[in-house]
Design a protein around this motif. Structure first.
Motif, short mmCIF file in Angstrom:
data_model
loop_
_atom_site.label_atom_id
_atom_site.label_comp_id
_atom_site.label_asym_id
_atom_site.label_seq_id
_atom_site.Cartn_x
_atom_site.Cartn_y
_atom_site.Cartn_z
N ASN A 65 0.81 -1.22 0.00
CA ASN A 65 0.00 0.00 0.00
C ASN A 65 0.84 1.27 0.00
N ASN A 66 0.72 2.06 -1.09
CA ASN A 66 1.41 3.34 -1.26
C ASN A 66 2.93 3.23 -1.42
N GLU A 67 3.45 2.03 -1.60
CA GLU A 67 4.88 1.85 -1.78
C GLU A 67 5.16 1.16 -3.11
N TRP A 68 6.17 1.69 -3.83
CA TRP A 68 6.46 1.25 -5.19
C TRP A 68 7.95 0.97 -5.35
N LEU A 69 8.27 -0.11 -6.01
CA LEU A 69 9.65 -0.54 -6.20
C LEU A 69 10.13 -0.09 -7.57
N PHE A 70 11.30 0.52 -7.61
CA PHE A 70 11.87 0.98 -8.89
C PHE A 70 12.24 -0.22 -9.75
N GLY A 71 11.65 -0.28 -10.95
CA GLY A 71 11.87 -1.41 -11.85
C GLY A 71 12.74 -1.12 -13.04
N GLY A 72 13.25 0.13 -13.15
CA GLY A 72 14.15 0.45 -14.24
C GLY A 72 13.58 1.45 -15.23
N VAL A 73 14.46 1.93 -16.11
CA VAL A 73 14.09 2.86 -17.18
C VAL A 73 14.28 2.13 -18.51
N TYR A 74 13.23 2.11 -19.32
CA TYR A 74 13.25 1.38 -20.59
C TYR A 74 13.03 2.34 -21.75
N SER A 75 13.80 2.18 -22.80
CA SER A 75 13.55 2.95 -24.03
C SER A 75 12.48 2.24 -24.84
N VAL A 76 11.64 3.03 -25.51
CA VAL A 76 10.58 2.48 -26.35
C VAL A 76 11.07 2.43 -27.79
N ASN A 77 11.24 1.23 -28.31
CA ASN A 77 11.77 1.05 -29.66
C ASN A 77 10.67 0.92 -30.71
N GLY A 78 9.50 0.49 -30.29
CA GLY A 78 8.41 0.31 -31.22
C GLY A 78 7.23 -0.37 -30.55
N CYS A 79 6.10 -0.40 -31.27
CA CYS A 79 4.88 -1.01 -30.73
C CYS A 79 4.05 -1.56 -31.88
N ASN A 80 3.60 -2.80 -31.74
CA ASN A 80 2.76 -3.42 -32.76
C ASN A 80 1.44 -3.85 -32.13
N GLN A 81 0.34 -3.60 -32.86
CA GLN A 81 -0.96 -4.07 -32.41
C GLN A 81 -1.15 -5.48 -32.95
N VAL A 82 -1.26 -6.45 -32.05
CA VAL A 82 -1.34 -7.84 -32.48
C VAL A 82 -2.78 -8.37 -32.49
N SER A 83 -3.70 -7.66 -31.84
CA SER A 83 -5.12 -7.99 -31.88
C SER A 83 -5.90 -6.76 -31.45
N GLU A 84 -7.23 -6.90 -31.34
CA GLU A 84 -8.07 -5.74 -31.03
C GLU A 84 -7.66 -5.07 -29.72
N LYS A 85 -7.36 -5.87 -28.71
CA LYS A 85 -6.99 -5.30 -27.41
C LYS A 85 -5.67 -5.87 -26.92
N LYS A 86 -4.72 -6.01 -27.82
CA LYS A 86 -3.41 -6.51 -27.44
C LYS A 86 -2.32 -5.82 -28.24
N PHE A 87 -1.44 -5.16 -27.51
CA PHE A 87 -0.31 -4.46 -28.12
C PHE A 87 0.99 -5.04 -27.58
N LYS A 88 1.97 -5.15 -28.45
CA LYS A 88 3.27 -5.70 -28.05
C LYS A 88 4.34 -4.64 -28.27
N TYR A 89 4.97 -4.23 -27.17
CA TYR A 89 6.05 -3.24 -27.23
C TYR A 89 7.40 -3.91 -27.39
N ASP A 90 8.31 -3.17 -27.97
CA ASP A 90 9.72 -3.56 -28.03
C ASP A 90 10.48 -2.53 -27.21
N THR A 91 11.07 -2.96 -26.09
CA THR A 91 11.76 -2.03 -25.20
C THR A 91 13.16 -2.52 -24.87
N THR A 92 13.98 -1.60 -24.41
CA THR A 92 15.35 -1.94 -24.00
C THR A 92 15.61 -1.32 -22.63
#
Length: 268
Positions: A65-92
């Protein structure tokens, strides 16, 4: 220190960042479990919409509750829509703050539904409250009176053999209750093996049912994933020196208290 100050150290511009407040829809700690399993990047890259419309994603993973763990910084390389409600990102994953991933805990009161935030609108309210010595695996054992965990947490604890949990559960026998959080039905069981509660709960983690007839039938009729509805709680700690008759009596007592033969998952 607040998150905006931390970002300035690394020379990151808030206007380049989308904050991802990573939280599971049904099980809040789903991304946390993915992180501790080394699968967070894959988990994050699957989205239901094109939410990450900036150069970077800064991931903050729900811890408690109210506490968050740092998970990193990711660059966004691209994004593809694979279905009506599903998107797949490419990150680094980037090097920014890499030594702090899984170690920095931030305090932020999130009282709204949106999990994808404009960084500059929130980072000055996100306070760094702790830097863990080691990368987060799971919360340490909270004491026998407060030991209530979900199936997913139990699975993670037993896989990693988290030391505080393993030590505490191995040195005692006891009576425990499994709660089906979707129906409220209970199962009362005993742990009386060589490694006590740890041995018994490890068996539940590996099977989901622990060879209990009613739980086996339940998973068969529902699905194997139904075990995600199970919650484990210690009712009574029993010293290893106690005889078998006493342990059996205490198990019977708790079954009678909660009427688990008539209204729960106990068959006998």
């Amino acid at each position: 220190m607040f998150l905006n100050e931390l970002l300035s150290i690394y020379g990151l511009e808030p206007s380049d960042i989308k904050l991802h407040m990573a939280m599971g829809e049904k099980v809040k700690i789903e991304p946390l479990l993915a992180f501790t399993n080394g699968d967070f990047k894959t988990w994050q890259e699957g989205q239901r919409n094109a939410y990450f419309g900036r150069k970077y994603i800064l991931s903050l993973i729900y811890l408690r509750n109210n506490e968050w763990l740092f998970g990193g910084v990711y660059s966004v390389n691209g994004c593809n829509q694979v279905s009506e409600k599903k998107f797949k990102y490419d990150t680094t994953l980037q090097a920014y703050g890499s030594d702090l991933i899984g170690r920095v805990v931030l305090y932020y009161e999130k009282n709204f539904r949106n999990n994808y935030l404009i960084a500059e609108n929130h980072i000055s309210n996100m306070q760094l409250i702790e830097i863990l010595r080691d990368k987060f695996i799971c919360d340490p054992f909270p004491g026998y009176a407060n030991a209530t965990i979900s199936y997913e947490q139990l699975k993670q604890i037993t896989i990693t053999e988290e030391n505080s949990w393993k030590t505490a559960l191995s040195i005692v026998n006891g009576i425990y209750v499994i709660t089906d959080i979707s129906t409220g039905k209970l199962y009362i069981g005993k742990a009386d093996g060589e490694e006590g509660l740890w041995q018994r709960w490890c068996y539940y983690a590996s099977t989901g049912h622990g060879s209990n007839i009613d739980l086996i039938e339940l998973l068969k009729n529902k699905s194997e994933d139904y075990k995600l509805n199970f919650q484990y709680t210690i009712l009574e700690v029993i010293p290893k020196a106690s005889n078998q008759e006493f342990i059996n009596e205490r198990e019977t007592y708790w079954k009678d208290v909660f009427c688990t033969r008539k209204h729960g998952h106990n068959k006998n």
